[in-house]
Write a protein that holds these residues in place. Structure first.
Motif, PDB file in Angstrom:
ATOM      1  N   ARG A 318       0.872  -1.174   0.000  1.00 18.80           N
ATOM      2  CA  ARG A 318       0.000   0.000   0.000  1.00 18.80           C
ATOM      3  C   ARG A 318       0.908   1.222   0.000  1.00 18.80           C
ATOM      4  O   ARG A 318       1.668   1.442   0.954  1.00 18.80           O
ATOM      5  N   VAL A 319       0.842   1.982  -1.089  1.00 17.61           N
ATOM      6  CA  VAL A 319       1.826   3.039  -1.330  1.00 17.61           C
ATOM      7  C   VAL A 319       1.137   4.396  -1.415  1.00 17.61           C
ATOM      8  O   VAL A 319       0.106   4.542  -2.099  1.00 17.61           O
ATOM      9  N   ALA A 320       1.697   5.372  -0.748  1.00 13.00           N
ATOM     10  CA  ALA A 320       1.217   6.748  -0.830  1.00 13.00           C
ATOM     11  C   ALA A 320       2.174   7.529  -1.719  1.00 13.00           C
ATOM     12  O   ALA A 320       3.231   7.972  -1.283  1.00 13.00           O
ATOM     13  N   ASP A 321       1.814   7.651  -2.981  1.00 16.60           N
ATOM     14  CA  ASP A 321       2.659   8.367  -3.946  1.00 16.60           C
ATOM     15  C   ASP A 321       1.759   8.834  -5.086  1.00 16.60           C
ATOM     16  O   ASP A 321       1.255   8.029  -5.868  1.00 16.60           O
ATOM     17  N   SER A 322       1.593  10.162  -5.203  1.00 16.01           N
ATOM     18  CA  SER A 322       0.669  10.708  -6.190  1.00 16.01           C
ATOM     19  C   SER A 322       1.120  10.465  -7.626  1.00 16.01           C
ATOM     20  O   SER A 322       0.303  10.550  -8.557  1.00 16.01           O
ATOM     21  N   ARG A 323       2.386  10.133  -7.842  1.00 13.88           N
ATOM     22  CA  ARG A 323       2.850   9.855  -9.206  1.00 13.88           C
ATOM     23  C   ARG A 323       2.196   8.601  -9.782  1.00 13.88           C
ATOM     24  O   ARG A 323       2.141   8.415 -11.003  1.00 13.88           O
ATOM     25  N   LEU A 324       1.677   7.742  -8.917  1.00 14.51           N
ATOM     26  CA  LEU A 324       1.004   6.534  -9.384  1.00 14.51           C
ATOM     27  C   LEU A 324      -0.413   6.812  -9.877  1.00 14.51           C
ATOM     28  O   LEU A 324      -1.046   5.940 -10.473  1.00 14.51           O
ATOM     29  N   ASP A 325      -0.916   8.036  -9.634  1.00 13.51           N
ATOM     30  CA  ASP A 325      -2.257   8.368 -10.114  1.00 13.51           C
ATOM     31  C   ASP A 325      -2.367   8.222 -11.624  1.00 13.51           C
ATOM     32  O   ASP A 325      -3.444   7.927 -12.156  1.00 13.51           O
ATOM     33  N   ALA A 326      -1.262   8.416 -12.324  1.00 13.86           N
ATOM     34  CA  ALA A 326      -1.265   8.355 -13.784  1.00 13.86           C
ATOM     35  C   ALA A 326      -1.197   6.932 -14.313  1.00 13.86           C
ATOM     36  O   ALA A 326      -1.216   6.743 -15.537  1.00 13.86           O
ATOM     37  N   ALA A 327      -1.116   5.945 -13.434  1.00 17.60           N
ATOM     38  CA  ALA A 327      -1.043   4.528 -13.838  1.00 17.60           C
ATOM     39  C   ALA A 327      -0.005   4.333 -14.948  1.00 17.60           C
ATOM     40  O   ALA A 327      -0.352   4.005 -16.088  1.00 17.60           O
ATOM     41  N   PRO A 328       1.281   4.515 -14.628  1.00 16.52           N
ATOM     42  CA  PRO A 328       2.310   4.506 -15.673  1.00 16.52           C
ATOM     43  C   PRO A 328       2.440   3.192 -16.429  1.00 16.52           C
ATOM     44  O   PRO A 328       2.973   3.171 -17.534  1.00 16.52           O
ATOM     45  N   ARG A 329       1.977   2.095 -15.868  1.00 14.66           N
ATOM     46  CA  ARG A 329       1.991   0.808 -16.574  1.00 14.66           C
ATOM     47  C   ARG A 329       0.591   0.243 -16.697  1.00 14.66           C
ATOM     48  O   ARG A 329       0.379  -0.973 -16.641  1.00 14.66           O
ATOM     49  N   GLY A 330      -0.396   1.124 -16.835  1.00 12.36           N
ATOM     50  CA  GLY A 330      -1.768   0.681 -17.001  1.00 12.36           C
ATOM     51  C   GLY A 330      -2.226  -0.156 -15.823  1.00 12.36           C
ATOM     52  O   GLY A 330      -2.047   0.227 -14.661  1.00 12.36           O
ATOM     53  N   THR A 331      -2.815  -1.303 -16.114  1.00 12.77           N
ATOM     54  CA  THR A 331      -3.286  -2.176 -15.033  1.00 12.77           C
ATOM     55  C   THR A 331      -2.170  -3.029 -14.451  1.00 12.77           C
ATOM     56  O   THR A 331      -2.369  -3.700 -13.444  1.00 12.77           O
ATOM     57  N   GLY A 332      -0.991  -3.013 -15.089  1.00  6.64           N
ATOM     58  CA  GLY A 332       0.124  -3.801 -14.574  1.00  6.64           C
ATOM     59  C   GLY A 332       1.078  -4.174 -15.683  1.00  6.64           C
ATOM     60  O   GLY A 332       0.945  -3.724 -16.828  1.00  6.64           O
ATOM     61  N   ALA A 333       2.041  -5.001 -15.342  1.00 10.25           N
ATOM     62  CA  ALA A 333       3.071  -5.368 -16.313  1.00 10.25           C
ATOM     63  C   ALA A 333       3.558  -6.779 -16.065  1.00 10.25           C
ATOM     64  O   ALA A 333       3.627  -7.245 -14.922  1.00 10.25           O
ATOM     65  N   LEU A 334       3.909  -7.450 -17.159  1.00 11.02           N
ATOM     66  CA  LEU A 334       4.597  -8.729 -17.118  1.00 11.02           C
ATOM     67  C   LEU A 334       6.079  -8.473 -17.366  1.00 11.02           C
ATOM     68  O   LEU A 334       6.443  -7.523 -18.065  1.00 11.02           O
ATOM     69  N   VAL A 335       6.914  -9.319 -16.799  1.00  9.95           N
ATOM     70  CA  VAL A 335       8.362  -9.143 -16.901  1.00  9.95           C
ATOM     71  C   VAL A 335       8.939 -10.254 -17.756  1.00  9.95           C
ATOM     72  O   VAL A 335       8.774 -11.440 -17.444  1.00  9.95           O
ATOM     73  N   ALA A 336       9.586  -9.880 -18.851  1.00 11.70           N
ATOM     74  CA  ALA A 336      10.219 -10.865 -19.730  1.00 11.70           C
ATOM     75  C   ALA A 336      11.463 -11.433 -19.065  1.00 11.70           C
ATOM     76  O   ALA A 336      12.079 -10.810 -18.205  1.00 11.70           O
TER      77      ALA A 336
END
Length: 505
Positions: A318-336
């Motif tokens: 649970r993170v308090a960081d307003s930069r995440l409001d923009a959802a920089p990786r959409g709903t999430g990411a997979l790692v190759a």
């Protein structure tokens, strides 16, 4: 019986028609089918509460266990393929609780950077290899290699694993950058260990079209893609567990938690005795459903041991960081795979971006929930043996690299971690000798029917139907709505869930 016998201090339990061992979703679904058919059922679960991988956890700040929003610490969505899960939820009166994720898309993170994932038909197979998202993910050469796949002879890639078929027909870039991350994220196992028919519908569609791209398009258009479209529940997937538990109580099923069944022996041609780790007899039943991991089922049946299950650990922040409001990786990411060793996690889900209705659970507009997954079949999770402080540092580092934002450890208001076992897929390599079950014992779980609720729910119903038929009963009709009646009965029926060691009520 002697004074030294551990079972001598307690009277033998009354017999029951069917004992269900395991209180995950497979066990709960099977118990419901039995009870609806009028069969007397007793369910045993080793945990402190039923639900298995569909349990919720409080992500509080600070530490009281009931503080903070509740999140899904296990499965947080279900595949919509075939409408199987939606129909079952409707039976339980939960159709109105089904929600779709935010249409933000997801990303792939590799050594060459982060790109949006193309829309896929199933398990990452691209349906439009020359589309812009596919070209961005695969590069021009990788996209061109995939685009010629429909022209290849039908014989190419047949008879091998999913990984071998994808590599032979679509090329290594599709395998490494799309299919492998999706399969590891969804199934926690390598594509090289999975037969094509372990992916629902793919083998049949491939046989019809002779092309994996065409098969993926058919599955996408038919809304039957595994690793494709998903949905969730408004209050989280634990809502399904609560509904099943309430219905079982209304149907008179006794659920005994904190009871690990350690022994099972036949005492008569039509009777089984179950015992706990101290050798105490805890149940006698005419039939048994084992909704437990394969290693446990084999041990209880005295069968040849299986290879151990894989272990996966989910770490929720649970993170308090307003930069995440923009959802920089959409709903999430997979790692190759080529992103390692820079990133240890195999996937990240931005929970409050994917399910915006859950964001209200926090107490501030900048509170976000991130879930990272570690581990895959055949390997210890990278978090194994680490302290909570070490896991926190690892998770913050991985989340920062996946999201492209340098998160600060002090911005993490709470963390939860939970480890799960992951069985091998039906038909997967390395499964060893098949487990023979006596006619009055049925098996259920993802290692029997396949990964995901769309496979597990029908598998559990089939297991229950087999036992009902064995006992001479008639299964209830699929699609029959029982949720409201059961909830009404639950309000009038004393609670049947009993924690081991608690007094009988």
């Amino acid at each position: 019986m002697t004074a030294d016998d551990p079972s001598a201090s307690a009277p033998p339990p009354p017999p029951v028609a069917v004992a269900v061992v395991g209180g995950g979703v497979s066990g709960l679904v099977a118990a419901r089918e039995l009870a609806l058919a009028g069969v007397e059922v007793r369910l045993f679960d080793a945990g402190d509460r039923p639900g298995g991988r569909l349990r919720g956890e409080r992500l509080g700040d600070p530490a009281p266990p009931d503080a903070g929003p509740e999140i899904d610490i296990g499965a947080e969505a279900f595949a919509t393929r075939g409408g199987v899960v939606a129909a079952y939820l409707a039976e339980l009166g939960l159709a109105g609780e089904i929600v779709s994720p935010a249409p933000l898309g997801s990303w792939l993170v590799s050594s060459s950077g982060a790109v949006r994932l193309p829309a896929a038909g199933t398990v990452g197979i691209p349906t439009e290899p020359l589309g812009r998202p596919s070209v961005r993910a695969l590069g021009v050469l990788g996209a061109l290699r995939a685009a010629v796949e429909p022209a290849l002879p039908r014989s190419v890639g047949r008879g091998g694993s999913l990984g071998a078929a994808v590599s032979a027909r679509l090329g290594s870039r599709v395998l490494e950058r799309l299919v492998r991350p999706v399969v590891l994220g969804v199934h926690s196992r390598e594509p090289a260990e999975m037969p094509i028919d372990a992916v629902p519908g793919l083998s049949e569609a491939f046989a019809r079209h002779g092309s994996l791209v065409a098969a993926a398009r058919e599955l996408r258009d038919g809304r039957s893609a595994a690793g494709g479209a998903v949905a969730g529940l408004r209050g989280g997937m634990a809502t399904l567990v609560a509904a099943l538990e309430a219905e079982l109580r209304g149907l008179g099923v006794e659920i005994r938690t904190g009871v690990a069944v350690a022994g099972m022996e036949r005492t008569a041609p039509d009777a089984w005795a179950l015992s706990d780790g101290a050798g105490r007899r805890i149940a006698e039943a005419r039939a048994v459903i084992l909704a437990v991991p394969e290693t446990v089922a084999r041990r209880l049946l005295g069968a040849e041991p299986a290879l151990p299950e894989g272990r996966v650990e989910v770490v929720a922040l649970r993170v308090a960081d307003s930069r995440l409001d923009a959802a920089p990786r959409g709903t999430g990411a997979l790692v190759a795979s080529d992103a390692a060793p820079g990133i240890a996690a195999k996937a990240l889900t931005h929970v409050t971006a994917k399910w915006p209705h859950r964001a209200a659970g926090g107490d501030g507009a900048t509170d976000h929930v991130l879930r990272l997954s570690y581990g895959r079949l055949g390997r210890e999770p990278e978090t194994a043996g680490l302290s909570d402080e070490e896991v926190l540092r690892l998770a913050v580092r991985d989340a920062s690299r996946i999201l492209g934002i340098e998160l600060r450890p002090e911005s993490v208001r709470a963390m939860r971690r939970r480890e799960w076992l992951v069985g091998r897929a039906p038909g997967a390599s390395g499964r060893g000798v098949p487990l023979p079950a006596p006619p009055d014992v049925a098996l259920a779980g993802d290692w029997v029917s396949g990964t995901g609720l769309a496979s597990v729910i029908p598998g559990a119903r089939e297991a229950a139907a087999h036992i009902i038929d064995r006992l001479g009963g008639t299964p209830h009709r699929t699609g029959q709505h029982t949720g409201e009646a059961a909830r009404g009965a639950a309000r009038e029926t004393p609670r049947q869930t009993r924690r081991e060691g608690a007094p009988e009520r």
